[in-house]
Design an enzyme around this catalytic site. Sequence first.
Site, mmCIF file in Angstrom:
data_model
loop_
_atom_site.group_PDB
_atom_site.id
_atom_site.type_symbol
_atom_site.label_atom_id
_atom_site.label_comp_id
_atom_site.label_asym_id
_atom_site.label_seq_id
_atom_site.Cartn_x
_atom_site.Cartn_y
_atom_site.Cartn_z
ATOM 1 N N TYR A 146 8.696 30.067 74.255
ATOM 2 C CA TYR A 146 8.666 29.666 72.854
ATOM 3 C C TYR A 146 7.523 28.686 72.673
ATOM 4 O O TYR A 146 7.408 27.721 73.424
ATOM 5 C CB TYR A 146 9.997 28.999 72.484
ATOM 6 C CG TYR A 146 10.034 28.444 71.070
ATOM 7 C CD1 TYR A 146 10.091 29.296 69.977
ATOM 8 C CD2 TYR A 146 10.026 27.078 70.834
ATOM 9 C CE1 TYR A 146 10.128 28.789 68.678
ATOM 10 C CE2 TYR A 146 10.060 26.562 69.546
ATOM 11 C CZ TYR A 146 10.116 27.425 68.470
ATOM 12 O OH TYR A 146 10.148 26.918 67.196
ATOM 13 N N ASP A 249 0.790 25.424 77.435
ATOM 14 C CA ASP A 249 1.656 24.773 76.452
ATOM 15 C C ASP A 249 2.537 23.757 77.180
ATOM 16 O O ASP A 249 3.531 24.105 77.795
ATOM 17 C CB ASP A 249 2.491 25.818 75.712
ATOM 18 C CG ASP A 249 3.395 25.187 74.648
ATOM 19 O OD1 ASP A 249 3.369 23.949 74.508
ATOM 20 O OD2 ASP A 249 4.117 25.942 73.973
ATOM 21 N N LYS A 277 6.565 16.758 71.741
ATOM 22 C CA LYS A 277 7.787 16.097 72.248
ATOM 23 C C LYS A 277 7.586 14.708 72.857
ATOM 24 O O LYS A 277 7.673 13.717 72.172
ATOM 25 C CB LYS A 277 8.436 16.997 73.294
ATOM 26 C CG LYS A 277 8.639 18.421 72.797
ATOM 27 C CD LYS A 277 10.044 18.816 72.808
ATOM 28 C CE LYS A 277 10.193 20.296 72.516
ATOM 29 N NZ LYS A 277 11.420 20.619 71.865
HETATM 30 N N1 PMP Z 1 6.117 24.771 72.725
HETATM 31 C C1 PMP Z 1 7.210 24.603 73.487
HETATM 32 C C2 PMP Z 1 7.121 24.938 74.956
HETATM 33 C C3 PMP Z 1 8.391 24.112 72.945
HETATM 34 O O1 PMP Z 1 9.479 23.962 73.721
HETATM 35 C C4 PMP Z 1 8.422 23.798 71.573
HETATM 36 C C5 PMP Z 1 9.683 23.232 70.923
HETATM 37 N N2 PMP Z 1 10.869 23.522 71.498
HETATM 38 C C6 PMP Z 1 7.278 24.003 70.814
HETATM 39 C C7 PMP Z 1 6.142 24.475 71.423
HETATM 40 C C8 PMP Z 1 7.267 23.703 69.345
HETATM 41 O O2 PMP Z 1 7.314 22.328 69.142
HETATM 42 P P1 PMP Z 1 7.843 21.729 67.761
HETATM 43 O O3 PMP Z 1 9.329 21.956 67.732
HETATM 44 O O4 PMP Z 1 7.471 20.288 67.834
HETATM 45 O O5 PMP Z 1 7.128 22.452 66.675
#
Ligand code: PMP
Length: 441
Positions: A146, A249, A277
């Site tokens: 994700y 990511d 995060k």
């Molecule tokens: N990349 C990863 C690996 C994530 O786990 C998340 C959020 N769970 C995101 C991107 C998206 O981040 P945000 O919720 O701050 O938009």
Amino acid sequence: MTRQTKRSEELFRRSLDSMIEGGSSPSRGPANYGDYPLFMERAEGAHIFDVDGNRYLDWMMSYGALPLGHAHAEVVAAIQQAAAEGTHFASATEIEIEVAELLQKMIPGAERVRFANTGTEATMAAIRLARGYTGRPKFVKFEGQYHGWFDDFLVNSHPHPIASLGHRNDPVKIPDSSGLNRHALDDTILLPWNDMTAVERAFETWGGQIAAVITEGVIANMGVIPPAPGYLKAVRQLTRQHDTLLILDETVTGCRVAPGGCQEYYEVHADIVTLGKGLGAGLPVAAFVGRAQVMEALAWGGVLHYGTQNASRIGMHAARANLECLLRDDGAAIKHTWRIGEALCNGLSEIFERTSTPAIVQHVGPMLQILFTEKRTIGDYREFCSFVDRDRYRRFALALFEHGVYMTPSAALHSVASLAHTDDDVAFTLEAVDKVLSSAG
Ligand code: PMP
């Protein structure tokens, strides 16, 4: 133990006249929490309190946004001071440079830094940057990962029945949402992860059309799934051979697995790294960083990335306090989270074995997930979809609430240790797990 959650229930009923499912994201609603979610009121250190006054040991830590725990004194002081001076100017500020310089110190290859607000914004901009820089249309995205809720990569991030996934040589693209741009996924090449042959085949087929491969260093949204030995390095090598950018990511793993994230831990060097995060200590701060030559494409809006709230002053001050704490004493805070994570995982494995519970715990340092399965490991999305009993995990996590332990009720997400967690917290959690498993039979 008689835990009352009457006020949460009342608030949920009230919310239905103004909100959808009681909150601002489906993962906070009944899909994960059952009849109604818990409404939280305040938090301190490793603990969070709901509106009925129940106290929980928090292993969710805002989906990993709080590596220092809740309301860390230095972060609170930084936020208070910044707020009193003016929340946001939407102009160039010195604090931005300071946070960028801290990131340069921490993150390998962070020659240039651009701030955004959320992980989604950072990954979305990274894909645009890769397409703009290379002049190529396609990118590789892996099953079970994700990267946020942008159309182009909103595919196979949720678990589905194995029969619907198609052959692994040609995975069926299952969008995670209605309403996507009809052509959004046309240039998204979906591949199984931890499978180098699949990546090689994709490059043989599409070679010069692939702008980027985007990958998490550790899958954090399908339980916790580490990379196979050498896998990330092999992907790096292949992308380099094809002049394709590697986007790592690190929204979850950044500022967590090591000061330099998965790049440092797995010794792999990406062209662009996305962060979120753990960067803002609970404030919406995200960034994408990378090679100067690539990042230069953002200049003059050549590859456009705007944002009124980008690098908000309060967020930047929180991020500086957060990063300074994480870097202090040779990264002692991160080492602490590793030690706590290991202790919790070892204790959990011992309980599963002793009670003959068909469960395993997978972890990388402070990130962990309990998987109810007969398998000894879960190595990719397809195995997760086939062999993990998600309902059983949810019942287990909700039962833990009764014992004052707050873990994500979603088997696909993960728990995380913070600086605020102690050995006593581990012991408390293990006792609760023991009770839940012995009463569940
Ligand atoms: N990349 C990863 C690996 C994530 O786990 C998340 C959020 N769970 C995101 C991107 C998206 O981040 P945000 O919720 O701050 O938009």
